[in-house]
Design an enzyme around this catalytic site. Sequence first.
Site, PDB file in Angstrom:
ATOM      1  N   THR A 120      -2.582  -5.356  -3.756  1.00  0.00           N
ATOM      2  CA  THR A 120      -2.837  -4.190  -3.970  1.00  0.00           C
ATOM      3  C   THR A 120      -2.491  -4.649  -5.383  1.00  0.00           C
ATOM      4  O   THR A 120      -1.059  -5.738  -5.496  1.00  0.00           O
ATOM      5  CB  THR A 120      -2.409  -3.266  -3.355  1.00  0.00           C
ATOM      6  OG1 THR A 120      -2.476  -2.477  -4.262  1.00  0.00           O
ATOM      7  CG2 THR A 120      -0.862  -4.042  -2.736  1.00  0.00           C
ATOM      8  N   ASP A 121      -2.378  -4.078  -6.269  1.00  0.00           N
ATOM      9  CA  ASP A 121      -1.489  -3.953  -7.601  1.00  0.00           C
ATOM     10  C   ASP A 121      -0.119  -3.806  -7.639  1.00  0.00           C
ATOM     11  O   ASP A 121       0.493  -3.847  -8.387  1.00  0.00           O
ATOM     12  CB  ASP A 121      -2.469  -2.588  -8.794  1.00  0.00           C
ATOM     13  CG  ASP A 121      -2.413  -1.778  -8.436  1.00  0.00           C
ATOM     14  OD1 ASP A 121      -2.198  -0.885  -7.359  1.00  0.00           O
ATOM     15  OD2 ASP A 121      -2.950  -1.469  -9.248  1.00  0.00           O
ATOM     16  N   GLU A 122       0.399  -2.881  -6.504  1.00  0.00           N
ATOM     17  CA  GLU A 122       1.647  -2.053  -5.844  1.00  0.00           C
ATOM     18  C   GLU A 122       2.758  -3.315  -5.772  1.00  0.00           C
ATOM     19  O   GLU A 122       3.624  -3.410  -6.052  1.00  0.00           O
ATOM     20  CB  GLU A 122       1.192  -1.765  -5.124  1.00  0.00           C
ATOM     21  CG  GLU A 122       0.501   0.189  -5.390  1.00  0.00           C
ATOM     22  CD  GLU A 122       0.590   0.891  -3.668  1.00  0.00           C
ATOM     23  OE1 GLU A 122       1.755   0.570  -3.266  1.00  0.00           O
ATOM     24  OE2 GLU A 122      -0.051   1.502  -3.752  1.00  0.00           O
ATOM     25  N   TYR A 147       5.025  -0.426   2.422  1.00  0.00           N
ATOM     26  CA  TYR A 147       4.068  -1.399   2.682  1.00  0.00           C
ATOM     27  C   TYR A 147       3.296  -2.296   1.543  1.00  0.00           C
ATOM     28  O   TYR A 147       3.335  -3.171   2.064  1.00  0.00           O
ATOM     29  CB  TYR A 147       2.263  -0.003   1.484  1.00  0.00           C
ATOM     30  CG  TYR A 147       1.691  -1.011   1.615  1.00  0.00           C
ATOM     31  CD1 TYR A 147       1.191  -0.874   2.662  1.00  0.00           C
ATOM     32  CD2 TYR A 147       1.913  -0.435  -0.320  1.00  0.00           C
ATOM     33  CE1 TYR A 147      -0.377  -1.411   1.971  1.00  0.00           C
ATOM     34  CE2 TYR A 147      -0.123  -0.932  -0.677  1.00  0.00           C
ATOM     35  CZ  TYR A 147      -0.860  -1.491   0.642  1.00  0.00           C
ATOM     36  OH  TYR A 147      -1.100  -1.281  -0.163  1.00  0.00           O
ATOM     37  N   LYS A 151       2.864  -6.324   1.789  1.00  0.00           N
ATOM     38  CA  LYS A 151       1.571  -6.650   0.284  1.00  0.00           C
ATOM     39  C   LYS A 151       2.697  -7.663  -0.179  1.00  0.00           C
ATOM     40  O   LYS A 151       1.724  -8.833  -0.091  1.00  0.00           O
ATOM     41  CB  LYS A 151       1.034  -5.546   0.034  1.00  0.00           C
ATOM     42  CG  LYS A 151       0.240  -4.672   0.814  1.00  0.00           C
ATOM     43  CD  LYS A 151      -0.922  -5.540   2.302  1.00  0.00           C
ATOM     44  CE  LYS A 151      -1.967  -5.821   1.064  1.00  0.00           C
ATOM     45  NZ  LYS A 151      -3.289  -6.297   2.500  1.00  0.00           N
TER      46      LYS A 151
HETATM   47  P1  NAD Z   1      -7.717   0.919   5.717  1.00  0.00           P
HETATM   48  O1  NAD Z   1      -6.455   1.246   6.316  1.00  0.00           O
HETATM   49  O2  NAD Z   1      -8.386   2.059   5.539  1.00  0.00           O
HETATM   50  O3  NAD Z   1      -7.934  -0.377   7.125  1.00  0.00           O
HETATM   51  C1  NAD Z   1      -7.288  -1.254   7.442  1.00  0.00           C
HETATM   52  C2  NAD Z   1      -8.094  -1.872   8.478  1.00  0.00           C
HETATM   53  O4  NAD Z   1      -7.272  -2.293   9.140  1.00  0.00           O
HETATM   54  C3  NAD Z   1      -8.208  -0.783   9.496  1.00  0.00           C
HETATM   55  O5  NAD Z   1      -9.869  -0.602  10.129  1.00  0.00           O
HETATM   56  C4  NAD Z   1      -7.443  -0.977  10.512  1.00  0.00           C
HETATM   57  O6  NAD Z   1      -8.194  -0.807  12.129  1.00  0.00           O
HETATM   58  C5  NAD Z   1      -7.501  -2.715  10.555  1.00  0.00           C
HETATM   59  N1  NAD Z   1      -5.649  -2.913  11.003  1.00  0.00           N
HETATM   60  C6  NAD Z   1      -4.367  -2.832  10.830  1.00  0.00           C
HETATM   61  N2  NAD Z   1      -4.098  -3.269  11.870  1.00  0.00           N
HETATM   62  C7  NAD Z   1      -4.760  -4.376  12.420  1.00  0.00           C
HETATM   63  C8  NAD Z   1      -4.266  -5.336  13.084  1.00  0.00           C
HETATM   64  N3  NAD Z   1      -3.527  -5.392  13.474  1.00  0.00           N
HETATM   65  N4  NAD Z   1      -5.165  -6.207  12.999  1.00  0.00           N
HETATM   66  C9  NAD Z   1      -6.482  -5.890  12.984  1.00  0.00           C
HETATM   67  N5  NAD Z   1      -6.749  -5.001  12.423  1.00  0.00           N
HETATM   68  C10 NAD Z   1      -5.779  -4.284  11.812  1.00  0.00           C
HETATM   69  O7  NAD Z   1      -6.586   0.389   4.200  1.00  0.00           O
HETATM   70  P2  NAD Z   1      -8.285  -0.072   2.788  1.00  0.00           P
HETATM   71  O8  NAD Z   1      -7.950   1.095   1.902  1.00  0.00           O
HETATM   72  O9  NAD Z   1      -9.640  -0.529   3.153  1.00  0.00           O
HETATM   73  O10 NAD Z   1      -6.984  -1.096   2.115  1.00  0.00           O
HETATM   74  C11 NAD Z   1      -8.104  -2.574   3.022  1.00  0.00           C
HETATM   75  C12 NAD Z   1      -7.260  -3.914   2.045  1.00  0.00           C
HETATM   76  O11 NAD Z   1      -7.196  -3.431   0.677  1.00  0.00           O
HETATM   77  C13 NAD Z   1      -5.569  -3.724   2.589  1.00  0.00           C
HETATM   78  O12 NAD Z   1      -5.232  -5.206   2.726  1.00  0.00           O
HETATM   79  C14 NAD Z   1      -5.056  -3.330   1.442  1.00  0.00           C
HETATM   80  O13 NAD Z   1      -4.027  -3.124   1.096  1.00  0.00           O
HETATM   81  C15 NAD Z   1      -5.754  -3.065  -0.124  1.00  0.00           C
HETATM   82  N6  NAD Z   1      -5.842  -2.948  -1.136  1.00  0.00           N
HETATM   83  C16 NAD Z   1      -6.173  -1.601  -1.219  1.00  0.00           C
HETATM   84  C17 NAD Z   1      -7.000  -0.119  -1.521  1.00  0.00           C
HETATM   85  C18 NAD Z   1      -6.631   0.710  -1.781  1.00  0.00           C
HETATM   86  O14 NAD Z   1      -6.870   1.524  -2.833  1.00  0.00           O
HETATM   87  N7  NAD Z   1      -6.696   1.443  -0.309  1.00  0.00           N
HETATM   88  C19 NAD Z   1      -6.331  -0.932  -3.314  1.00  0.00           C
HETATM   89  C20 NAD Z   1      -6.006  -2.183  -3.201  1.00  0.00           C
HETATM   90  C21 NAD Z   1      -5.837  -3.267  -2.196  1.00  0.00           C
HETATM   91  O1  TDX Z   2      -1.448  14.426  -1.427  1.00  0.00           O
HETATM   92  C1  TDX Z   2      -1.333  13.795  -2.195  1.00  0.00           C
HETATM   93  N1  TDX Z   2      -0.984  14.605  -3.369  1.00  0.00           N
HETATM   94  C2  TDX Z   2      -0.538  13.203  -3.831  1.00  0.00           C
HETATM   95  O2  TDX Z   2       0.165  13.774  -5.879  1.00  0.00           O
HETATM   96  C3  TDX Z   2      -1.266  12.278  -1.614  1.00  0.00           C
HETATM   97  C4  TDX Z   2      -1.885  11.629  -0.450  1.00  0.00           C
HETATM   98  C5  TDX Z   2      -1.253  11.445  -2.919  1.00  0.00           C
HETATM   99  N2  TDX Z   2      -0.651  11.834  -3.332  1.00  0.00           N
HETATM  100  C6  TDX Z   2      -0.255  10.951  -4.955  1.00  0.00           C
HETATM  101  C7  TDX Z   2       0.946   9.572  -5.017  1.00  0.00           C
HETATM  102  C8  TDX Z   2       0.061   8.759  -5.329  1.00  0.00           C
HETATM  103  O3  TDX Z   2       1.266   9.245  -6.977  1.00  0.00           O
HETATM  104  O4  TDX Z   2      -1.342  10.605  -5.453  1.00  0.00           O
HETATM  105  C9  TDX Z   2      -1.411   9.228  -6.303  1.00  0.00           C
HETATM  106  C10 TDX Z   2      -2.024   8.504  -5.254  1.00  0.00           C
HETATM  107  O5  TDX Z   2      -1.543   8.339  -3.649  1.00  0.00           O
HETATM  108  P1  TDX Z   2      -2.133   7.524  -2.193  1.00  0.00           P
HETATM  109  O6  TDX Z   2      -3.444   7.207  -2.022  1.00  0.00           O
HETATM  110  O7  TDX Z   2      -1.136   7.281  -1.042  1.00  0.00           O
HETATM  111  O8  TDX Z   2      -2.694   5.928  -3.226  1.00  0.00           O
HETATM  112  P2  TDX Z   2      -1.052   4.879  -3.174  1.00  0.00           P
HETATM  113  O9  TDX Z   2       0.078   5.272  -3.351  1.00  0.00           O
HETATM  114  O10 TDX Z   2      -1.251   5.385  -5.079  1.00  0.00           O
HETATM  115  O11 TDX Z   2      -1.745   3.483  -2.629  1.00  0.00           O
HETATM  116  C11 TDX Z   2      -3.770   3.169  -2.702  1.00  0.00           C
HETATM  117  O12 TDX Z   2      -3.695   2.490  -3.634  1.00  0.00           O
HETATM  118  C12 TDX Z   2      -3.044   1.599  -3.265  1.00  0.00           C
HETATM  119  C13 TDX Z   2      -3.429   2.501  -1.512  1.00  0.00           C
HETATM  120  O13 TDX Z   2      -2.917   3.638  -0.068  1.00  0.00           O
HETATM  121  C14 TDX Z   2      -2.751   1.904  -1.530  1.00  0.00           C
HETATM  122  O14 TDX Z   2      -3.082   0.661   0.266  1.00  0.00           O
HETATM  123  C15 TDX Z   2      -3.381   0.705  -2.808  1.00  0.00           C
HETATM  124  O15 TDX Z   2      -2.318  -0.926  -2.154  1.00  0.00           O
END
Ligand code: NAD
Ligand code: TDX
Length: 331
Positions: A120-122, A147, A151
Amino acid sequence: MKMLVTGGAGFIGSNFVHQSVRERPDVEITVLDALTYAGDRSSLDPVADRVRLVQGDIADADVVDPLVAEHDLVVHFAAESHNDNSLNDPSPFVRTNVVGTFTLLEAVRRHGVRFHHISTDEVYGDLELDDPAKFTPTTPYNPSSPYSSTKAASDLLVRAWVRSFGVEATLSNCSNNYGPYQHVEKFIPRQVTNLIDGVRPRLYGAGLNVRDWIHVEDHNSAVWRIIDAGRIGETYLIGADGETSNLDVVRTLLEIFGRPSDDFDHVADRPGHDLRYAIDASRLREELGWEPRYTDFRDGLAATVDWYQENESWWRPAKAGVEATYAASGQ
Ligand code: NAD
Ligand code: TDX
């Protein structure tokens, strides 16, 4: 080729599996997923006949080692992924994101398997709203939350396993994804499903925080470019120039639903809330020739709204519990 996808029942992983089934008919796919609250077997229903699903924990070496040995490539999505949850209980984040990644790295090292690490960019912390800079692959790590720090730790493990043990790995750090199959705890699905239910969207604080939104299909096409052509040991930042404030996301959703632009509530802010993320993806674009397809955020959001309207049976079971947890923290 035999590919193991960890976290393939989650949001981005299941979209990656769908895309791979569509576009890579020669790839045999196994998903390793613990099916935590965030994983949903039904997200793989449309491709069930093409995918083997193994329920298991990436931190369990007895599960991971023999499974990795059967594959040529591991694409590692599995993680605890929600910042708000990491503030309530960091422990599963350390176990899955750090120990889980370590366990996978030891297995790919032992069996000589190619590894791609999804991050992630975080990990880079946050930027001021008026800072002209964006994150680049050389921006120093400065994570804010449990989190993002776990990462960051996982990224550093991958880099060290490349350098010390010659593991063949690439890394990618992507910005915020949106699209189908995203859990209702996350910002966009939470507001979309609130609006479907006639509930006002909830903005943390003033809503001025900026995220760099990318459609999940574009994230996953970039992951395939890196697997196909990325340099071993390299980190690629994935983003599609989608910087938008949370307030503007909510206003766009209200417009799509035909509701007044002020029809939302401000709620308690997230502790330590990162202000702005912004990605410079020029290495990916110039070196690997990648381009995003979803360049109109409003169109991508409208398609996502349609998906949640048409797939209520997928998200409904989780909705009430998520809202009860948010209500307990004043959000
Ligand atoms: P998500 O929470 O939707 O999915 C995570 C999956 O991992 C789930 O299916 C869960 O059951 C599985 N999991 C959790 N713990 C586990 C374990 N111990 N063993 C096996 N499986 C396990 O997450 P996502 O949003 O799909 O994110 C996927 C990846 O992308 C993550 O590594 C996250 O850090 C990265 N990422 C997410 C975003 C975003 O915006 N969602 C952005 C950048 C990077
Ligand atoms: O109800 C809400 N209201 C609100 O204002 C929620 C749930 C979030 N927010 C804000 C918090 C953040 O500024 O919206 C923005 C996005 O929130 P999230 O969806 O929780 O994402 P964020 O914390 O930015 O992280 C996401 O992007 C990077 C993913 O969850 C991570 O897995 C990924 O690495």
